[in-house]
Design an enzyme around this catalytic site. Structure first.
Site, mmCIF file in Angstrom:
data_model
loop_
_atom_site.group_PDB
_atom_site.id
_atom_site.type_symbol
_atom_site.label_atom_id
_atom_site.label_comp_id
_atom_site.label_asym_id
_atom_site.label_seq_id
_atom_site.Cartn_x
_atom_site.Cartn_y
_atom_site.Cartn_z
ATOM 1 C CE LYS A 37 -4.079 2.076 0.424
ATOM 2 N NZ LYS A 37 -5.223 1.879 -0.467
ATOM 3 C CB ALA A 111 -4.806 6.102 -2.485
#
Length: 240
Positions: A37, A111
């Site tokens: 991430k 994101a």
């Protein structure tokens, strides 16, 4: 496919749950998996992030965040407001490549959408995908409006010569409306890529053991699953 970039047509489309399904399916096939991430926004240091949620649902995956920002904003904006360094596409590519040297599959979850900015210079997940020469999986919403955002994303990937490996519907409703049913045929057309899965609404609340048992049934063979797009369309498409 040692590295797979996972992006969405926007926020709250089921990207993290789709990432978990891909991870669980790969683990069940005996592959080792890492989840990267690059920028986690909207959580405190002591809260669980998206990568943690993937690990909770999927099982034994390595997780890595490059940065975490408290405000629920685009990474560039969140970094600026927190007076913290931004994440750069080159850093994302470097971290993914290092993980790929150790793990069979590296999932890089972005994101929001493809062009959400990581930094004030305009660096994005698309730039990282280009640097890695890695395919992209697009998680899309089911209903009205998804065709436009899906096609815009697909066109940007094509412009950059980045391969779009498939479309996964991140949240297929229990009672789909007409737009959702029609989109089963239209999504692959506007994207120029196959429909590669559909996750039933609410599967993120399943007990992890149940999630892992059925994850492969939501994904097509190109993602290691058993989901049949033709059969799904036949069952769910509107009757003329």
């Amino acid at each position: 496919m040692p590295i797979l970039i996972i992006t969405g047509t926007g926020t709250e489309v089921g990207k993290t749950i789709a990432t978990a399904a891909v991870a669980a399916t790969a683990l069940a096939a005996g592959r080792t998996v890492a989840v990267l991430k690059p920028a986690q926004t909207g959580v405190r240091p002591d809260e669980r992030g998206d990568a943690d949620e993937v690990a909770r649902l999927a099982g034994d995956v390595r997780t890595l965040e490059l940065a975490r920002y408290p405000d629920p904003l685009a990474p560039a904006t969140a970094a600026r407001r927190a007076s913290l360094p931004p994440v750069r596409p080159a850093e994302v590519a470097e971290a993914a490549a290092k993980l790929a040297a150790e793990y069979d599959l590296v999932l890089v979850e972005g994101a929001g959408g493809l062009l959400v900015r990581f930094d004030d210079e305009g660096g994005t997940l698309a730039d990282a995908a280009e640097l890695l020469d890695a395919p992209v999986l697009l998680v899309a919403s089911a209903g009205l409006g998804t065709l436009n955002t899906t096609e815009l994303t697909a066109r940007e990937l094509s412009r950059r010569d980045v391969h779009l490996t498939g479309i996964v519907i991140g949240n297929w409703p229990d009672s789909p409306d007409l737009a959702s049913r029609c989109n089963l045929a239209d999504l692959p057309t506007v994207a120029g890529a196959p429909l590669s899965g559909a996750l039933p609404a609410g599967v993120g609340v399943l007990p992890p053991v149940n999630f892992r048992m059925v994850a492969a049934s939501w994904l097509a063979p190109n993602l290691g699953g058993t989901w049949d797009a033709s059969e799904f369309r036949t069952r769910e498409a509107p009757r003329s």
